[in-house]
Design an enzyme around this catalytic site. Structure first.
Site, mmCIF file in Angstrom:
data_model
loop_
_atom_site.group_PDB
_atom_site.id
_atom_site.type_symbol
_atom_site.label_atom_id
_atom_site.label_comp_id
_atom_site.label_asym_id
_atom_site.label_seq_id
_atom_site.Cartn_x
_atom_site.Cartn_y
_atom_site.Cartn_z
ATOM 1 N N GLU A 60 44.818 45.782 48.523
ATOM 2 C CA GLU A 60 45.839 45.430 47.540
ATOM 3 C C GLU A 60 45.399 44.310 46.595
ATOM 4 O OE1 GLU A 60 47.501 47.770 50.646
ATOM 5 O OE2 GLU A 60 46.441 45.845 50.795
ATOM 6 N N HIS A 129 56.950 47.828 57.608
ATOM 7 C CA HIS A 129 57.186 48.852 56.591
ATOM 8 C C HIS A 129 58.581 48.773 55.967
ATOM 9 C CE1 HIS A 129 53.833 50.620 58.877
ATOM 10 N NE2 HIS A 129 53.529 51.266 57.764
#
Length: 337
Positions: A60, A129
């Protein structure tokens, strides 16, 4: 107008912008051939080619760093972080580079970067998540933070984000991906159990950033909220019969303070609701704004309804969410004083 889920509306927004502006690029982890974990980018690579819609490595920080360079160069990158929980490795790039380039360069450079990411609960993803990190971005000068609550707004807001000349964090509520969540259930076998599609124009249109919407008109109490909680707040008002006005903020930064003031001055009472943890959540900022701007109109203390101050629990996800019952309790507290 065709009926679209939020997934389809977001896909349509990306499709429209890829066709309209050759500087727009869409990339991220598994978003090309595979079409993304939630299929938001499905079909875009096939239609627009591998140089306009492509996969990135699982990294990322590097993904966002590359996008910042592209934006400073003159492109309009749209990056997908697979889950908001994965955005933390890129946080330094977002905060130290993307948010500050316009200021550090005295306006010579800017970064028209959009970072899309699914956030919040609804898939039993737990603390890796299902987090709601929006407050981390609203604190950063130079960033705009957007959260839609329905397919129509999702498409219009995403188009506005892509066309904006500054970096935008675009958080997509997972519970709303397959259509408007009706909000009436604290628990469900599947988070999509009550979803339906809604009408969304096919072509280009924009919903302006920084403008809230009244999701439900009322006169007894104001609920300030966004994303999935808009539907939960409406459900709580309907189930209790309380004449609550639900203000869908849509953009958290810049927030529509005029819409907030108008509603709270009208009702004299305020409940702030979000899915993120209570302490230092964006609701605290909303409470401060209401206190500063509406103190002489308030008839009761401001109430906050939020997630627990705990790591996100897998097994107790639907208890962690502020559901209609907890929202209803907050509405009643606001009216008791």
């Amino acid at each position: 107008m065709p009926a679209m889920t939020m997934i389809q509306a977001l896909n349509s927004a990306l499709d429209v912008m890829l066709a309209k502006d050759p500087d727009v690029l869409v990339f991220g982890e598994d978003i090309g051939y595979f079409g993304g974990v939630f299929r938001v980018t499905e079909g875009l690579q096939k239609k627009h080619g591998q140089t306009r819609c492509f996969d990135s490595p699982i990294g990322e920080a590097g993904l966002v760093a590359a996008a910042i360079g592209m934006g400073a160069y003159g492109l309009r990158p749209v990056v997908e972080i697979q889950f908001a929980d994965y955005i933390y490795p890129a946080y330094d790039q977002i905060v130290s580079e993307a948010a500050r380039i316009r200021y550090r360069s005295a306006g010579e450079f800017h970064v028209p970067l959009t970072i899309r990411t699914p956030y919040g609960g609804g898939i039993y993803g737990g603390q890796t998540h299902s987090q709601s990190p929006e407050a981390l971005f609203t604190h950063v000068t130079g960033l705009k933070t957007v959260i839609p609550s329905n397919p129509y707004d999702a498409k219009g807001l995403l188009i506005s984000a892509i066309e904006d000349d500054d970096p935008v964090i675009f958080l997509e509520p997972k519970r709303l991906y397959n259509g408007p969540f009706d909000g009436h259930h604290d628990k469900a076998v599947t988070p999509w159990a009550k979803h339906k599609a809604s009408e969304v124009p096919e072509g280009h249109y924009a919903v302006p950033l920084g403008k809230a919407a009244t999701a439900r008109a009322g006169s007894a109490v104001t609920v300030l909220t966004y994303g999935t909680m808009v539907h939960v707040a409406i459900a709580a008002a309907e189930e209790t019969g309380i004449d609550a006005e639900v203000v869908d903020l849509r953009t958290l930064m810049p927030v529509d303070i005029d819409a907030i003031v108008r509603s709270v001055q009208k009702t004299g009472r305020c409940v702030v609701a979000h899915e993120a943890t209570l302490t230092s959540g964006f609701g605290a900022e909303l409470c401060a704004l209401v206190q500063e701007h509406c103190f002489w109109h308030l008839e009761a203390p401001i109430q906050r309804v939020a997630g627990w101050d705990t790591p996100y629990p897998h097994a107790f996800e639907w208890d962690y969410f502020p559901g209609p019952k907890r929202l209803a309790d907050g509405l009643k507290r606001a009216l008791e004083n």
